[in-house]
Design a protein around this motif. Structure first.
Motif, PDB file in Angstrom:
ATOM      1  N   PRO A 228       0.868  -1.041  -0.042  1.00 21.80           N
ATOM      2  CA  PRO A 228      -0.081  -0.078  -0.124  1.00 21.80           C
ATOM      3  C   PRO A 228       0.864   1.328   0.024  1.00 21.80           C
ATOM      4  O   PRO A 228       2.035   1.032   0.427  1.00 21.80           O
ATOM      5  N   PHE A 229       0.407   2.304  -0.698  1.00 20.49           N
ATOM      6  CA  PHE A 229       1.055   3.573  -0.523  1.00 20.49           C
ATOM      7  C   PHE A 229       0.611   4.761   0.195  1.00 20.49           C
ATOM      8  O   PHE A 229      -0.595   4.859   0.321  1.00 20.49           O
ATOM      9  N   PHE A 230       1.407   5.434   0.677  1.00 19.63           N
ATOM     10  CA  PHE A 230       0.930   7.023   1.152  1.00 19.63           C
ATOM     11  C   PHE A 230       1.603   8.010   0.177  1.00 19.63           C
ATOM     12  O   PHE A 230       2.943   7.909   0.159  1.00 19.63           O
ATOM     13  N   MET A 231       0.737   8.580  -0.589  1.00 19.06           N
ATOM     14  CA  MET A 231       1.379   9.815  -1.190  1.00 19.06           C
ATOM     15  C   MET A 231       0.945  11.179  -0.745  1.00 19.06           C
ATOM     16  O   MET A 231      -0.150  11.365  -0.427  1.00 19.06           O
ATOM     17  N   GLY A 232       1.846  12.059  -0.236  1.00 18.01           N
ATOM     18  CA  GLY A 232       1.465  13.149   0.223  1.00 18.01           C
ATOM     19  C   GLY A 232       1.972  14.324  -1.024  1.00 18.01           C
ATOM     20  O   GLY A 232       3.003  14.117  -1.301  1.00 18.01           O
ATOM     21  N   VAL A 233       0.704  15.281  -1.149  1.00 18.36           N
ATOM     22  CA  VAL A 233       1.067  16.210  -2.263  1.00 18.36           C
ATOM     23  C   VAL A 233       0.715  17.403  -1.585  1.00 18.36           C
ATOM     24  O   VAL A 233      -0.233  17.879  -1.001  1.00 18.36           O
ATOM     25  N   GLY A 234       1.775  18.256  -1.596  1.00 14.20           N
ATOM     26  CA  GLY A 234       1.731  19.617  -0.930  1.00 14.20           C
ATOM     27  C   GLY A 234       1.680  20.911  -1.981  1.00 14.20           C
ATOM     28  O   GLY A 234       2.572  21.016  -2.811  1.00 14.20           O
ATOM     29  N   PHE A 235       0.512  21.257  -2.113  1.00  7.64           N
ATOM     30  CA  PHE A 235       0.184  22.674  -2.911  1.00  7.64           C
ATOM     31  C   PHE A 235       0.464  23.869  -2.138  1.00  7.64           C
ATOM     32  O   PHE A 235       0.157  24.186  -1.026  1.00  7.64           O
ATOM     33  N   PHE A 236       1.017  24.711  -3.038  1.00 10.68           N
ATOM     34  CA  PHE A 236       1.420  26.088  -2.382  1.00 10.68           C
ATOM     35  C   PHE A 236       0.235  27.235  -2.332  1.00 10.68           C
ATOM     36  O   PHE A 236       0.199  27.746  -1.233  1.00 10.68           O
ATOM     37  N   LYS A 237      -0.313  27.283  -3.179  1.00 12.01           N
ATOM     38  CA  LYS A 237      -1.451  28.173  -3.327  1.00 12.01           C
ATOM     39  C   LYS A 237      -2.488  27.785  -2.491  1.00 12.01           C
ATOM     40  O   LYS A 237      -2.822  26.337  -2.578  1.00 12.01           O
ATOM     41  N   PRO A 238      -3.269  28.580  -1.869  1.00 14.53           N
ATOM     42  CA  PRO A 238      -3.519  29.932  -2.046  1.00 14.53           C
ATOM     43  C   PRO A 238      -2.566  30.766  -1.163  1.00 14.53           C
ATOM     44  O   PRO A 238      -2.945  31.752  -0.776  1.00 14.53           O
ATOM     45  N   HIS A 239      -1.512  30.524  -0.655  1.00 18.19           N
ATOM     46  CA  HIS A 239      -0.264  31.290   0.164  1.00 18.19           C
ATOM     47  C   HIS A 239      -0.055  32.401  -0.994  1.00 18.19           C
ATOM     48  O   HIS A 239       0.270  32.338  -1.941  1.00 18.19           O
ATOM     49  N   LEU A 240       0.405  33.177  -0.262  1.00 20.03           N
ATOM     50  CA  LEU A 240       0.884  34.430  -0.954  1.00 20.03           C
ATOM     51  C   LEU A 240       2.317  34.254  -1.490  1.00 20.03           C
ATOM     52  O   LEU A 240       2.992  33.301  -1.080  1.00 20.03           O
ATOM     53  N   PRO A 241       2.411  34.591  -2.848  1.00 18.78           N
ATOM     54  CA  PRO A 241       1.478  35.674  -3.611  1.00 18.78           C
ATOM     55  C   PRO A 241       0.436  34.949  -4.040  1.00 18.78           C
ATOM     56  O   PRO A 241       0.599  33.662  -4.623  1.00 18.78           O
ATOM     57  N   PHE A 242      -0.829  35.519  -4.316  1.00 21.87           N
ATOM     58  CA  PHE A 242      -1.891  34.888  -4.742  1.00 21.87           C
ATOM     59  C   PHE A 242      -1.976  34.928  -6.374  1.00 21.87           C
ATOM     60  O   PHE A 242      -2.383  35.670  -7.037  1.00 21.87           O
ATOM     61  N   ASN A 243      -1.058  33.947  -6.898  1.00 28.52           N
ATOM     62  CA  ASN A 243      -0.798  33.884  -8.124  1.00 28.52           C
ATOM     63  C   ASN A 243      -1.511  32.696  -8.893  1.00 28.52           C
ATOM     64  O   ASN A 243      -1.278  31.661  -8.408  1.00 28.52           O
TER      65      ASN A 243
END
Length: 495
Positions: A228-243
């Motif tokens: 079995p797998f654990f996949m962690g995916v970390g997204f940056f937004k909506p952290h500043l700058p709001f791009n």
């Protein structure tokens, strides 16, 4: 068949069925876990009743799983909130309130019997662990300063089988984190930048699009893995700058975007409970500066809120693409999906732009869990849960024992619609204070000289926390204060 033979026969049949069903369950591969961390995501989603935001994918996941309407973080800043998530522990010393808590407490420590994180515990129990993007505090999971070259030192040295990141044209994880569409970043431009951008680019023109591409590629590799797998995916937004790509800005009519329902400083508080929006004001080309002495204009406030919503819609699309791939690979039936916002954010609320307060806007964040198990299908969970509770909940869903002690308690019973536990509360810590959230009240105690040091908000009559009513309600303070003091883990001396 004579009646006296029927009962034993029926009983035997039931026992055979239960035995075979148990064997079937025991033979099943444990569930995979897809954990998606979204930076600075407050409950600004359709699933939470927001009237304007375009978040169809997260809303759909919530409709098929569970949306937690009262999830509160331990600390309203990125690194410290993630330290609490990963360890299941509330802060017990000042270091645990800082963004470098993980680096100082975990990165240099030797491996021992207690796992460094819940991911490490999964790994020890047979899971193949993959990290992509910002799961711990570092943008790419490696320890180095904002403007330094990329290092090879892992922030979580024992948690990952694979740690992946595509920095694209930005070159490093931290450059990508603060990146603009032209490949520059906040550091390279010496903060002479705006706090938002509508880039004329496709989804991969910003780093989160590259993270999505990497996650999809890795899922295809993991499909046939025996573990079995654990996949962690970390997204940056909506952290500043709001791009975000311009197409996500185009989803909105700015005139229809609502202003803050609580734009003023609450009555009967010290300004020490708030701050001057320093993180936001670092973006030197912003059209207006935020301060406690004067609100930004309604026009600029709407522009900033527009940018925040566009960033959410951009991330929602990325999550949708990953979820679609799970279904294509037939992994959706065996994978627990968790979407977690690491804390909230003031969008001009209480005259603040940013996190870093003990008010509801900074402490309440999104939490959605979609489990493939039929019994875990409660659509709307109103029970109060804390970030530290996520660790033991995942372990229970994955049927993994824990011999070590943590502060968090599993809330898996809330999936089944079971009666909530009594005295459900959440504890949060920052600005020399502890905040207690109950179903009706937020009580905050500050360990400082500036009065008042006690704040009380009634969330039934004043959900926007506009008026501190502590002075008028000594009886409520007296009844709740012992419960608040239980949350003092030694951070502010003995309780």
């Amino acid at each position: 068949m004579p009646t006296h033979f029927k009962k034993p026969f029926i009983l035997l049949a039931i026992l055979v069925f239960l035995g075979s069903n148990l064997q079937c369950k025991q033979a099943q591969k444990p569930p995979n876990v897809l954990f998606i961390a979204v930076d600075d995501l407050r409950t600004e989603l359709g699933a939470y009743g927001h009237p304007i935001v375009q978040s169809p994918n997260m809303d759909a996941l919530a409709s098929e799983g569970s949306v937690f309407t009262n999830h509160f973080v331990q600390v309203p800043t990125c690194g410290a909130s993630r330290y609490a998530l990963l360890t299941g522990m509330r802060p017990s010393k000042p270091l645990h309130l800082n963004n470098n808590a993980i680096e100082k407490e975990i990165s240099n420590a030797k491996e021992n019997n207690v796992p460094e994180t819940f991911i490490h515990h999964l790994k020890r129990n047979g899971y193949y662990t993959v990290g992509i993007g910002k799961i711990s505090h570092s943008a790419d999971g490696l320890v180095y300063d904002y403007e330094a070259p990329v290092s090879t030192k892992k922030e979580l040295p024992y948690s990952w089988d694979e740690l992946l990141f595509d920095a694209g044209k930005w070159g490093t994880g931290w450059n990508a984190f603060f990146g603009y569409a032209n490949g520059e970043n906040r550091q390279s431009l010496k903060k002479q930048v705006k706090p938002f951008e509508a880039g004329e680019v496709d989804d991969e023109g910003y780093p989160d699009g590259l993270t999505t591409k990497l996650a999809i590629s890795k899922l295809r590799e993991l499909k046939d893995k025996e573990q079995p797998f654990f996949m962690g995916v970390g997204f940056f937004k909506p952290h500043l700058p709001f791009n975000a790509p311009k197409k996500y800005w185009d989803l909105y009519d700015r005139e229809q975007i609502p202003l803050s329902p609580n734009p003023n400083i609450p009555g009967n508080i010290s300004l020490k409970s708030l701050h001057e929006s320093g993180e936001f004001n670092q973006y030197a080309l912003g059209e207006e500066k935020a301060s406690l002495s004067k609100s930004v204009s309604d026009e600029y406030s709407k522009k900033l809120r527009h940018a925040y919503l566009a960033s959410i819609s951009y991330i929602d699309a990325q999550i949708g693409m990953i979820w679609d791939e799970l279904k294509v690979l037939d992994l959706d039936k065996t994978t627990i999906i968790v979407i977690w916002g690491d804390h909230g954010w003031h969008l001009g609320d209480q005259r603040v732009w940013g996190k870093h307060t003990l008010f509801e806007n900074a402490l309440k964040s999104a939490l959605i869990i979609k489990s493939p198990f039929e019994e875990n299908q409660t659509k709307k969970v109103e029970s109060i849960v804390e970030t530290v509770d996520i660790y033991p909940t995942i372990m229970e869903l994955c049927n993994i024992d824990m011999k070590h002690q943590i502060d968090g308690e599993s809330f898996s019973d809330s999936f089944t619609g079971a009666t909530p536990k009594k005295d459900q509360v959440a504890y949060s810590y920052f600005r020399n204070g502890i905040s207690l959230r109950t179903a009706k009240y937020r009580l905050t105690k500050y360990y400082r000289q500036d009065e008042p040091t006690i704040e009380l908000y009634d969330h039934i009559t004043d959900p926007n926390e506009t008026e501190n009513i502590a002075q008028m309600n000594p009886d409520i303070i007296e009844s709740l204060m012992p419960l608040l003091e239980k949350g003092n883990t030694g951070l502010y001396g003995s309780n």
